[in-house]
Design a protein around this motif. Structure first.
Motif: not given
Lengths: 315, 199
Positions: A2-6, B121-129, B173-179, B196-199
């Motif tokens: 799948g697609t991860d954040e990286m 795409q929507a995910a890129h907008s979120l990513l930018a934020g 940084a990765r965690r913040k982006v993932r969240q 999801h739900g990393h705490g």
């Protein structure tokens, strides 16, 4: 896969074009003028740039072929086994017992910390196959030779050797100007001064590697993981780090191998894919891996570490 | 195909101390990469200046280059990152615009016409934020790895920080982006495997 954040991050603005000659001409002119010479270099620099790009693409393809995919697994290599050990708590307590009585190093200011690591940069995890894929026996031999004899920049099997010498007491990392920069000496001393109270260990670790927007468990694991790769490390302090890590709620362990086929224990938070790898025999930091593939997002295997008297020496 | 003699970068830098024009070989090797990296961060207009300034700064400080390192690539990216960091507010403003409107002002710098606005795409907008919310240091580490393909050690060399710091910042940084990505249910329905739900 799948697609991860990286992967998503790599897609963002990925359509940015490679600059044409016009876009780079002015910068080159300014550099040439600064150099005090105006004559053209004989080589056609555009060709050089294209050659570099081609080399990068080829490197990625070779990396994918060797490190992952069905082909590699079918050529007689030992499969990469990832088996769940479940709770990491006992594993980490055992590891703490293993390292606690190791000899105490006595590094001195003026010495250097030498490390040699094998690193695979994976450009797009999907090229690298999934769990169960493996390297061939031939590649395995090359990797072992690389780990033993390789020098910075040497490559084999899609991995690259990176050697580094750090000042043990580097004043740049002891000036307190950046909250999470610490010299090897500061880290050694930090470990040596850790108390036996594991809650206090975690609290100190969080302060040593501050963060925000993390749960306490995430912060604990991040800070303790960074401390676990310290070299040189006070053994009792390192044992405290492992014991404190064992108290993180839900922490999990898997049994696996690193890219050198050394048995390793992978530690991870629930829901996380990245692994902190400990050598199964020595219980010391072995590298980093991923649950998703043997190559993972970035694989790092520590091949050597030593405290040396001069930069450039390896032992 | 021919090209310049492939001396390693340290040899080029060393030779450039006696023959300064030699330094242009490094430009030929890495300027396109640096330019593209800077363009992804700030847009094509700024990328030209960043690229030119990166090599000028490198040229003037070449006597301090650690010739024990074969490659000048991390060093050059480190200089570029420092220069990009001086445009932090511009970068963050563009990322926030993308997050807010779905239109990427940076990507528009390389599109032929403003009529063909770059809709992310929507995910890129979120990513930018998420990128906009990172500290400058964390953003440098994350993007040097994701966009410049540097290893941990190379990022450490580029930013002159210990490799443990790189690991720590990348993890954060990765965690913040993932969240951030994981907080939006529409992202999940598009097939992203975000935890999801990393705490």
């Amino acid at each position: 896969m799948g697609t991860d954040e990286m992967s998503l991050l790599r897609e963002l603005r990925a359509e940015a074009p490679v600059p044409d000659r016009a876009a780079l001409a002015e910068g080159r002119q300014r550099l040439t003028e600064a150099a005090g010479r105006r004559r053209r270099l004989r080589a056609d620099w555009r060709i050089a740039a294209v050659a570099t790009a081609a080399a990068v693409v080829m490197g990625a393809a070779v990396s994918g072929q060797v490190l992952g995919g069905e082909q590699g697994a079918q050529q007689g290599a030992s499969p990469v086994v990832v088996s769940e050990l479940g709770s990491a708590a006992q594993v980490l307590r055992d590891a703490a017992g293993e390292v606690a009585d190791d000899p105490v190093p006595a590094p001195r200011a003026g010495q250097w910390v030498y490390t040699k690591e094998l690193v695979a940069d994976t450009k797009g995890g999907s090229q690298l196959g999934g769990p169960g894929s493996a390297v061939t026996e031939d590649v395995q031999r090359e990797l072992v030779a690389l780990a033993k004899e390789g020098r910075s920049g040497d490559e084999a099997g899609g991995l690259r050797v990176i050697e580094h010498w750090y000042r043990y007491a580097d004043p740049d990392f002891e000036n307190g100007k950046s909250g999470d920069d610490h010299s090897p000496r500061e880290r050694f001393q930090f470990l040596a001064d850790l108390p036996s109270d594991l809650e206090q260990v975690k609290k100190r670790a969080r302060a040593f590697y501050p963060g925000e927007d993390e749960t306490t468990a995430e912060h604990d694991f991040r800070a303790l993981s960074v401390l676990a790769l310290s070299y040189p490390a006070d053994p009792k302090g390192l044992a405290s780090v492992y014991r404190a890590m064992a108290t993180i709620p839900g922490i999990e362990a898997v049994q696996t191998q690193d890219v050198l086929n050394r048995p390793a224990i992978g530690i991870h938070l629930p829901g996380e894919r990245d692994l902190l790898l400990l050598n199964a025999q020595t219980s010391l930091y072995a590298g980093e891996g991923s649950l998703d593939s043997p190559a993972g997002f970035i694989v790092t295997a520590r091949a050597a570490a030593a405290v040396v008297d001069e930069k450039g020496r390896r032992s | 195909m021919t090209g310049p003699p492939r001396d390693d970068d340290a040899a080029v830098v060393s030779r450039s101390l006696e023959r300064p024009e030699t330094f242009a070989l490094l430009y030929d090797r890495y300027a396109a990469d640096i330019h593209r990296y800077a363009a992804r961060r700030l847009g094509e207009g700024a990328a030209e200046d960043i690229t030119a300034d990166t090599f000028l700064v490198a040229f003037r400080s070449r006597a301090r280059f650690d010739t024990g390192r074969d490659s000048a690539r991390p060093w050059l990216y480190g200089i570029a990152a420092n220069l990009i960091g001086k445009h932090r507010r511009t970068e963050v403003r563009a990322l926030r615009a993308l997050a807010r409107t779905g239109t990427d002002p940076v990507a528009e710098s390389w599109t032929a016409s403003a009529d063909h606005r770059v809709s992310a795409q929507a995910a890129h907008s979120l990513l930018a934020g998420a990128l906009a919310s990172l500290s400058a240091g964390d953003r440098h580490v994350l993007l040097l790895i994701a966009w410049a393909d540097l290893s941990y050690q190379e990022v450490a060399d580029a930013l002159s920080v210990p490799v443990g710091t790189v690991r720590s910042r990348l993890n954060r940084a990765r965690r913040k982006v993932r969240q951030t990505l994981g907080a939006d249910p529409t992202v999940v329905t598009e097939g992203l495997e975000v935890a999801h739900g990393h705490g």
